[in-house]
Design a protein around this motif. Structure first.
Motif, PDB file in Angstrom:
ATOM      1  N   HIS A  81       0.905   3.842  -3.039  1.00 55.23           N
ATOM      2  CA  HIS A  81       0.489   5.187  -2.643  1.00 55.23           C
ATOM      3  C   HIS A  81       1.512   6.211  -3.125  1.00 55.23           C
ATOM      4  O   HIS A  81       1.163   7.252  -3.676  1.00 55.23           O
ATOM      5  CB  HIS A  81       0.328   5.232  -1.125  1.00 55.23           C
ATOM      6  CG  HIS A  81      -0.183   6.518  -0.605  1.00 55.23           C
ATOM      7  ND1 HIS A  81       0.649   7.522  -0.170  1.00 55.23           N
ATOM      8  CD2 HIS A  81      -1.443   6.980  -0.454  1.00 55.23           C
ATOM      9  CE1 HIS A  81      -0.070   8.535   0.232  1.00 55.23           C
ATOM     10  NE2 HIS A  81      -1.348   8.237   0.078  1.00 55.23           N
ATOM     11  N   MET A  83      -4.211   2.474  -3.806  1.00 58.38           N
ATOM     12  CA  MET A  83      -3.508   1.439  -3.045  1.00 58.38           C
ATOM     13  C   MET A  83      -4.244   0.122  -3.269  1.00 58.38           C
ATOM     14  O   MET A  83      -5.464   0.133  -3.434  1.00 58.38           O
ATOM     15  CB  MET A  83      -3.510   1.758  -1.555  1.00 58.38           C
ATOM     16  CG  MET A  83      -2.682   2.946  -1.161  1.00 58.38           C
ATOM     17  SD  MET A  83      -2.723   3.225   0.612  1.00 58.38           S
ATOM     18  CE  MET A  83      -4.158   4.265   0.759  1.00 58.38           C
ATOM     19  N   GLY A  94      -0.742   9.130  -4.088  1.00 59.82           N
ATOM     20  CA  GLY A  94      -1.818   9.030  -3.119  1.00 59.82           C
ATOM     21  C   GLY A  94      -3.171   8.679  -3.698  1.00 59.82           C
ATOM     22  O   GLY A  94      -4.160   8.626  -2.982  1.00 59.82           O
ATOM     23  N   ASP A 104       0.830  -1.210   0.000  1.00 63.25           N
ATOM     24  CA  ASP A 104       0.000   0.000   0.000  1.00 63.25           C
ATOM     25  C   ASP A 104       0.864   1.260   0.000  1.00 63.25           C
ATOM     26  O   ASP A 104       0.595   2.198  -0.753  1.00 63.25           O
ATOM     27  CB  ASP A 104      -0.946   0.015   1.197  1.00 63.25           C
ATOM     28  CG  ASP A 104      -2.171  -0.869   1.002  1.00 63.25           C
ATOM     29  OD1 ASP A 104      -2.480  -1.228  -0.156  1.00 63.25           O
ATOM     30  OD2 ASP A 104      -2.826  -1.186   2.010  1.00 63.25           O
ATOM     31  N   ARG A 105       1.905   1.280   0.843  1.00 56.97           N
ATOM     32  CA  ARG A 105       2.781   2.468   0.878  1.00 56.97           C
ATOM     33  C   ARG A 105       3.465   2.699  -0.464  1.00 56.97           C
ATOM     34  O   ARG A 105       3.547   3.823  -0.950  1.00 56.97           O
ATOM     35  CB  ARG A 105       3.827   2.327   1.989  1.00 56.97           C
ATOM     36  CG  ARG A 105       3.302   2.644   3.363  1.00 56.97           C
ATOM     37  CD  ARG A 105       4.422   2.727   4.390  1.00 56.97           C
ATOM     38  NE  ARG A 105       5.052   1.451   4.629  1.00 56.97           N
ATOM     39  CZ  ARG A 105       4.694   0.597   5.578  1.00 56.97           C
ATOM     40  NH1 ARG A 105       3.703   0.901   6.395  1.00 56.97           N
ATOM     41  NH2 ARG A 105       5.318  -0.539   5.739  1.00 56.97           N
ATOM     42  N   PRO A 149      -0.711   2.496   6.487  1.00 54.27           N
ATOM     43  CA  PRO A 149      -2.011   2.394   5.815  1.00 54.27           C
ATOM     44  C   PRO A 149      -3.027   1.764   6.775  1.00 54.27           C
ATOM     45  O   PRO A 149      -2.733   0.760   7.417  1.00 54.27           O
ATOM     46  CB  PRO A 149      -1.745   1.459   4.633  1.00 54.27           C
ATOM     47  CG  PRO A 149      -0.277   1.252   4.588  1.00 54.27           C
ATOM     48  CD  PRO A 149       0.281   1.608   5.917  1.00 54.27           C
ATOM     49  N   HIS A 164      -6.769  10.042   0.034  1.00 56.62           N
ATOM     50  CA  HIS A 164      -6.858  10.142  -1.423  1.00 56.62           C
ATOM     51  C   HIS A 164      -5.946  11.238  -1.977  1.00 56.62           C
ATOM     52  O   HIS A 164      -6.354  12.021  -2.842  1.00 56.62           O
ATOM     53  CB  HIS A 164      -8.303  10.372  -1.868  1.00 56.62           C
ATOM     54  CG  HIS A 164      -9.200   9.237  -1.508  1.00 56.62           C
ATOM     55  ND1 HIS A 164      -9.231   8.061  -2.208  1.00 56.62           N
ATOM     56  CD2 HIS A 164     -10.094   9.083  -0.491  1.00 56.62           C
ATOM     57  CE1 HIS A 164     -10.099   7.241  -1.661  1.00 56.62           C
ATOM     58  NE2 HIS A 164     -10.631   7.831  -0.613  1.00 56.62           N
TER      59      HIS A 164
END
Length: 176
Positions: free
Chosen positions: A44, A52, A49, A40-41, A76, A117
């Motif tokens: 992102h 994810m 952003g 996810d990071r 996250p 977001h």
């Protein structure tokens, strides 16, 4: 906390059953804590952003806190927006017995930042009381159908935080 309503779509029916099954799967409980947050990071960061992998199933924000040694921490988290100015996050830690580090960070320093977001928002965290947590239970289960299963499996009181926008100037976006 008075009878908040999610201002984003509800998770109901078939999707809710799917989330409960996925959340309780052996694979997610065993591998999720090690695979999902880094993925996810990374996504992102790559998408500025906007996306994810976890957002395929649930709403996710990135919580920016500070560790005890002063280094930044980006986590996250499954989140729900309960009002225009308030998010709710649950410290389930995939049903593991220990509280996640980010919840200790918030207890020590309640000022944090969320990336919702692609927009950085300064927030102030507040741990919900047991009474507030019970009142928000239906809302929590609407977002995280496996919450009760994780609470039972972890054998601890799961910390639930309200993250309220606090009006501080948002920090500059970093390259982390």
């Amino acid at each position: 906390m008075t009878a908040p309503q999610w201002d984003t779509e509800q998770v109901t029916g078939r999707r809710q059953r799917l989330l409960r099954a996925v959340g309780n799967s052996w694979l997610l409980r065993r591998c999720g804590p090690y695979l999902l947050p880094p993925l996810d990071r990374r996504f992102h960061r790559w998408t500025g952003g906007r996306w994810m992998p976890s957002r395929l199933l649930v709403p996710v924000l990135i919580l920016h806190t500070t560790r005890r040694d002063g280094t930044p921490c980006a986590t996250p988290l499954l989140a729900g927006r309960i009002t225009r100015d308030t998010f709710i996050v649950m410290a389930t830690n995939f049903g593991r017995p220990r509280h996640p580090a980010w919840s200790h960070h918030l207890l020590r320093e309640p000022h944090a930042t969320v990336d919702w977001h692609g927009t950085l928002l300064p927030v102030r965290a507040r741990l919900l009381t047991p009474r507030e947590r019970r009142a928000a239970r239906d809302l929590i289960l609407a977002r995280m159908p496996c919450f009760d299963d994780y609470a039972h499996r972890s054998r601890r009181d799961i910390r639930v935080f309200a993250l309220t926008l606090d009006g501080r100037r948002p920090p500059e976006r970093s390259s982390s």
